[in-house]
Motif scaffolding. Structure first.
Motif: not given
Length: 152
Positions: A45-46, A64-67, A97-100, A114-116
């Motif tokens: 997501f963003i 904010m915006e889920s993919f 990009y990740g997981h729980t 993952t990056r800004s």
């Protein structure tokens, strides 16, 4: 000392001091890396990083915006690995990009994309170019990446 025992002794020494190498996958190009990140990620997501704590290696981020895998508006508590990165080191918009984990804590994919948005640098840029050219290419790559994610 036998070679195998010697290697294990060195590994134990390095781990004991917190010195270990990340086992990051090696990809031929950015497109393959993006595909790998998409496949291995539970969430993409963003998000807006609301706060971060470098000492605890933690952050709070609002979707904010889920993919993939989550809903817009959710707020996650998360952590990152300082050595393998990526490191969440600023507020603002990020592609995530990740997981729980088993406790519901959000984790960035180690060695991932993952990056800004402010500094969207990744490993496949030509670092022999000027800083402004590198940043411009990184911004273009991020925009294209998001367009592709929106189509999935």
């Amino acid at each position: 000392m036998e070679k195998k025992t010697y290697i294990l002794t060195i590994l134990a020494f390095l781990v004991g001091f917190g010195l270990f190498a990340c086992s990051c996958p090696v990809y031929k190009n950015l497109e393959i890396f993006q595909f790998g990140e998409f496949e291995q990620s539970e969430y993409i997501f963003i998000g807006e990083v609301l706060e971060f704590n470098p000492e605890k290696k933690s952050y709070r981020i609002k979707v904010m915006e889920s993919f993939k895998g989550t809903e817009n508006g959710l707020i996650f508590e998360g952590t990152y690995d300082q050595q393998c990165g990526p490191i969440i080191n600023g507020l603002g918009k990020w592609i995530f990009y990740g997981h729980t984990d088993s406790n519901g804590v959000l984790k960035v994919n180690e060695c991932g994309l993952t990056r800004s948005f402010e500094n969207p640098i990744h490993d496949f840029l030509d670092f022999e170019k000027s800083d402004s050219q590198i940043k411009k290419q990184a911004q273009m790559d991020l925009e294209l990446e998001i367009k592709k994610l929106r189509k999935k």
